[in-house]
Design a protein around this motif. Structure first.
Motif, PDB file in Angstrom:
ATOM      1  N   LEU A   9       0.836  -1.199   0.000  1.00  0.00           N
ATOM      2  CA  LEU A   9       0.000   0.000   0.000  1.00  0.00           C
ATOM      3  C   LEU A   9       0.867   1.244   0.000  1.00  0.00           C
ATOM      4  O   LEU A   9       1.950   1.253   0.610  1.00  0.00           O
ATOM      5  CB  LEU A   9      -0.901   0.027   1.238  1.00  0.00           C
ATOM      6  CG  LEU A   9      -2.231  -0.728   1.157  1.00  0.00           C
ATOM      7  CD1 LEU A   9      -2.061  -2.165   0.748  1.00  0.00           C
ATOM      8  CD2 LEU A   9      -2.984  -0.603   2.456  1.00  0.00           C
ATOM      9  N   VAL A  10       0.392   2.291  -0.680  1.00  0.00           N
ATOM     10  CA  VAL A  10       1.123   3.550  -0.786  1.00  0.00           C
ATOM     11  C   VAL A  10       0.120   4.704  -0.695  1.00  0.00           C
ATOM     12  O   VAL A  10      -0.883   4.704  -1.408  1.00  0.00           O
ATOM     13  CB  VAL A  10       1.892   3.645  -2.130  1.00  0.00           C
ATOM     14  CG1 VAL A  10       2.586   4.984  -2.280  1.00  0.00           C
ATOM     15  CG2 VAL A  10       2.890   2.504  -2.252  1.00  0.00           C
ATOM     16  N   PRO A  11       0.394   5.699   0.161  1.00  0.00           N
ATOM     17  CA  PRO A  11      -0.479   6.881   0.196  1.00  0.00           C
ATOM     18  C   PRO A  11      -0.379   7.647  -1.122  1.00  0.00           C
ATOM     19  O   PRO A  11       0.684   7.704  -1.733  1.00  0.00           O
ATOM     20  CB  PRO A  11       0.085   7.727   1.338  1.00  0.00           C
ATOM     21  CG  PRO A  11       1.037   6.871   2.062  1.00  0.00           C
ATOM     22  CD  PRO A  11       1.473   5.786   1.128  1.00  0.00           C
ATOM     23  N   ALA A  12      -1.486   8.240  -1.553  1.00  0.00           N
ATOM     24  CA  ALA A  12      -1.496   9.010  -2.804  1.00  0.00           C
ATOM     25  C   ALA A  12      -2.664   9.988  -2.771  1.00  0.00           C
ATOM     26  O   ALA A  12      -3.476   9.979  -1.847  1.00  0.00           O
ATOM     27  CB  ALA A  12      -1.617   8.078  -4.005  1.00  0.00           C
ATOM     28  N   TRP A  13      -2.715  10.805  -3.788  1.00  0.00           N
ATOM     29  CA  TRP A  13      -3.844  11.713  -4.001  1.00  0.00           C
ATOM     30  C   TRP A  13      -4.439  11.391  -5.348  1.00  0.00           C
ATOM     31  O   TRP A  13      -3.724  11.283  -6.340  1.00  0.00           O
ATOM     32  CB  TRP A  13      -3.385  13.174  -3.939  1.00  0.00           C
ATOM     33  CG  TRP A  13      -3.039  13.558  -2.539  1.00  0.00           C
ATOM     34  CD1 TRP A  13      -1.842  13.368  -1.906  1.00  0.00           C
ATOM     35  CD2 TRP A  13      -3.904  14.149  -1.581  1.00  0.00           C
ATOM     36  NE1 TRP A  13      -1.919  13.809  -0.618  1.00  0.00           N
ATOM     37  CE2 TRP A  13      -3.176  14.301  -0.391  1.00  0.00           C
ATOM     38  CE3 TRP A  13      -5.236  14.571  -1.624  1.00  0.00           C
ATOM     39  CZ2 TRP A  13      -3.722  14.862   0.753  1.00  0.00           C
ATOM     40  CZ3 TRP A  13      -5.770  15.135  -0.481  1.00  0.00           C
ATOM     41  CH2 TRP A  13      -5.028  15.272   0.697  1.00  0.00           C
ATOM     42  N   LEU A  14      -5.735  11.194  -5.388  1.00  0.00           N
ATOM     43  CA  LEU A  14      -6.429  10.816  -6.607  1.00  0.00           C
ATOM     44  C   LEU A  14      -7.526  11.845  -6.853  1.00  0.00           C
ATOM     45  O   LEU A  14      -8.475  11.937  -6.072  1.00  0.00           O
ATOM     46  CB  LEU A  14      -7.025   9.423  -6.443  1.00  0.00           C
ATOM     47  CG  LEU A  14      -7.734   8.809  -7.622  1.00  0.00           C
ATOM     48  CD1 LEU A  14      -6.732   8.501  -8.737  1.00  0.00           C
ATOM     49  CD2 LEU A  14      -8.434   7.536  -7.201  1.00  0.00           C
ATOM     50  N   GLU A  15      -7.333  12.631  -7.903  1.00  0.00           N
ATOM     51  CA  GLU A  15      -8.291  13.670  -8.260  1.00  0.00           C
ATOM     52  C   GLU A  15      -8.705  14.511  -7.058  1.00  0.00           C
ATOM     53  O   GLU A  15      -9.882  14.749  -6.805  1.00  0.00           O
ATOM     54  CB  GLU A  15      -9.497  13.043  -8.955  1.00  0.00           C
ATOM     55  CG  GLU A  15      -9.083  12.360 -10.249  1.00  0.00           C
ATOM     56  CD  GLU A  15     -10.215  11.715 -11.005  1.00  0.00           C
ATOM     57  OE1 GLU A  15     -11.339  11.604 -10.466  1.00  0.00           O
ATOM     58  OE2 GLU A  15      -9.974  11.312 -12.158  1.00  0.00           O
ATOM     59  N   GLY A  16      -7.695  14.928  -6.287  1.00  0.00           N
ATOM     60  CA  GLY A  16      -7.921  15.823  -5.163  1.00  0.00           C
ATOM     61  C   GLY A  16      -8.315  15.160  -3.858  1.00  0.00           C
ATOM     62  O   GLY A  16      -8.519  15.838  -2.854  1.00  0.00           O
ATOM     63  N   ARG A  17      -8.411  13.833  -3.840  1.00  0.00           N
ATOM     64  CA  ARG A  17      -8.786  13.119  -2.611  1.00  0.00           C
ATOM     65  C   ARG A  17      -7.621  12.263  -2.144  1.00  0.00           C
ATOM     66  O   ARG A  17      -6.960  11.603  -2.948  1.00  0.00           O
ATOM     67  CB  ARG A  17      -9.982  12.207  -2.846  1.00  0.00           C
ATOM     68  CG  ARG A  17     -11.230  12.946  -3.252  1.00  0.00           C
ATOM     69  CD  ARG A  17     -12.346  11.979  -3.511  1.00  0.00           C
ATOM     70  NE  ARG A  17     -11.901  10.982  -4.494  1.00  0.00           N
ATOM     71  CZ  ARG A  17     -12.692  10.120  -5.085  1.00  0.00           C
ATOM     72  NH1 ARG A  17     -13.959  10.096  -4.809  1.00  0.00           N
ATOM     73  NH2 ARG A  17     -12.219   9.270  -5.962  1.00  0.00           N
ATOM     74  N   GLU A  18      -7.422  12.255  -0.843  1.00  0.00           N
ATOM     75  CA  GLU A  18      -6.380  11.388  -0.292  1.00  0.00           C
ATOM     76  C   GLU A  18      -6.874   9.942  -0.331  1.00  0.00           C
ATOM     77  O   GLU A  18      -7.988   9.643   0.100  1.00  0.00           O
ATOM     78  CB  GLU A  18      -6.059  11.786   1.143  1.00  0.00           C
ATOM     79  CG  GLU A  18      -4.907  11.007   1.714  1.00  0.00           C
ATOM     80  CD  GLU A  18      -4.502  11.463   3.090  1.00  0.00           C
ATOM     81  OE1 GLU A  18      -3.310  11.308   3.412  1.00  0.00           O
ATOM     82  OE2 GLU A  18      -5.351  11.969   3.841  1.00  0.00           O
ATOM     83  N   VAL A  19      -6.053   9.063  -0.885  1.00  0.00           N
ATOM     84  CA  VAL A  19      -6.388   7.648  -1.018  1.00  0.00           C
ATOM     85  C   VAL A  19      -5.158   6.810  -0.682  1.00  0.00           C
ATOM     86  O   VAL A  19      -4.068   7.336  -0.458  1.00  0.00           O
ATOM     87  CB  VAL A  19      -6.881   7.298  -2.444  1.00  0.00           C
ATOM     88  CG1 VAL A  19      -8.151   8.057  -2.786  1.00  0.00           C
ATOM     89  CG2 VAL A  19      -5.803   7.531  -3.480  1.00  0.00           C
ATOM     90  N   ILE A  20      -5.374   5.530  -0.700  1.00  0.00           N
ATOM     91  CA  ILE A  20      -4.284   4.557  -0.568  1.00  0.00           C
ATOM     92  C   ILE A  20      -4.329   3.712  -1.832  1.00  0.00           C
ATOM     93  O   ILE A  20      -5.363   3.115  -2.141  1.00  0.00           O
ATOM     94  CB  ILE A  20      -4.482   3.669   0.673  1.00  0.00           C
ATOM     95  CG1 ILE A  20      -4.502   4.525   1.947  1.00  0.00           C
ATOM     96  CG2 ILE A  20      -3.409   2.594   0.729  1.00  0.00           C
ATOM     97  CD1 ILE A  20      -4.980   3.779   3.176  1.00  0.00           C
ATOM     98  N   VAL A  21      -3.235   3.681  -2.584  1.00  0.00           N
ATOM     99  CA  VAL A  21      -3.206   2.837  -3.771  1.00  0.00           C
ATOM    100  C   VAL A  21      -2.575   1.494  -3.407  1.00  0.00           C
ATOM    101  O   VAL A  21      -1.725   1.402  -2.530  1.00  0.00           O
ATOM    102  CB  VAL A  21      -2.466   3.500  -4.967  1.00  0.00           C
ATOM    103  CG1 VAL A  21      -3.245   4.719  -5.455  1.00  0.00           C
ATOM    104  CG2 VAL A  21      -1.048   3.874  -4.619  1.00  0.00           C
ATOM    105  N   VAL A  22      -3.049   0.463  -4.084  1.00  0.00           N
ATOM    106  CA  VAL A  22      -2.626  -0.905  -3.788  1.00  0.00           C
ATOM    107  C   VAL A  22      -1.882  -1.469  -4.991  1.00  0.00           C
ATOM    108  O   VAL A  22      -2.429  -1.558  -6.088  1.00  0.00           O
ATOM    109  CB  VAL A  22      -3.837  -1.798  -3.456  1.00  0.00           C
ATOM    110  CG1 VAL A  22      -3.387  -3.222  -3.150  1.00  0.00           C
ATOM    111  CG2 VAL A  22      -4.636  -1.213  -2.297  1.00  0.00           C
ATOM    112  N   PHE A  23      -0.632  -1.816  -4.756  1.00  0.00           N
ATOM    113  CA  PHE A  23       0.170  -2.519  -5.751  1.00  0.00           C
ATOM    114  C   PHE A  23       0.104  -3.999  -5.390  1.00  0.00           C
ATOM    115  O   PHE A  23       0.452  -4.377  -4.275  1.00  0.00           O
ATOM    116  CB  PHE A  23       1.622  -2.026  -5.727  1.00  0.00           C
ATOM    117  CG  PHE A  23       1.786  -0.625  -6.239  1.00  0.00           C
ATOM    118  CD1 PHE A  23       2.089  -0.378  -7.564  1.00  0.00           C
ATOM    119  CD2 PHE A  23       1.611   0.469  -5.389  1.00  0.00           C
ATOM    120  CE1 PHE A  23       2.230   0.902  -8.044  1.00  0.00           C
ATOM    121  CE2 PHE A  23       1.752   1.759  -5.864  1.00  0.00           C
ATOM    122  CZ  PHE A  23       2.070   1.980  -7.195  1.00  0.00           C
TER     123      PHE A  23
END
Length: 147
Positions: free
Chosen positions: A85-99
């Motif tokens: 898991l990696v913290p990220a920003w997706l279209e202005g929202r804070e999310v967690i992306v999953v590799f």
């Protein structure tokens, strides 16, 4: 006077043709950073400690769970030891992306957390609708570094 006007018009054309500057990277919230760190360490008791007593899990297009069942569900992730898991920003929202594997060039999907008073109240997990990521604009130095 005409020369100044001409230079101004040329400069406006140059600015219009140039790509917009990248926004500065946003900081990761402490709650998301902690969740990611505990998840990546496979510290399920630590992750459970972050959850509110009445936490809700929305596995988008699949299932919903509430309370203790959410914490029990986290143990299912132990089967996937290479997920990261990696913290990220997706279209202005804070999310967690999953590799799904460390060598993946792009994340497979993302998770959104809603945090109140330091506790995770809602986990919206897009695992079963990965097509949502296809056209998403992702930003964030941590996510870009991981890719």
């Amino acid at each position: 006077m005409k020369a100044a006007l001409h230079r101004g018009r040329l400069r406006l054309r140059e600015l219009a043709a140039a790509p917009p500057p990248e926004p500065p990277p946003r900081a990761t919230s402490p709650a998301v950073a902690r969740y990611v760190a505990l998840f990546n360490a496979r510290d399920w008791d630590g992750v459970r400690a972050l959850l509110a007593e009445d936490v809700q899990l929305d596995l988008v297009s699949r299932a919903q769970r509430t309370g203790r069942a959410v914490g029990d569900h986290l143990s299912n992730h132990d089967r996937y030891s290479d997920w990261h898991l990696v913290p990220a920003w997706l279209e202005g929202r804070e999310v967690i992306v999953v590799f799904r594997a460390r060598g993946d060039a792009r994340p497979g999907y993302f998770i959104e957390l809603t945090v109140e008073n330091g506790k995770v109240r809602l986990i919206r997990d897009f695992r079963y609708v990965p097509y949502v990521m296809q056209d998403a604009m992702m930003a964030g130095s941590a996510a870009e570094d991981a890719m």
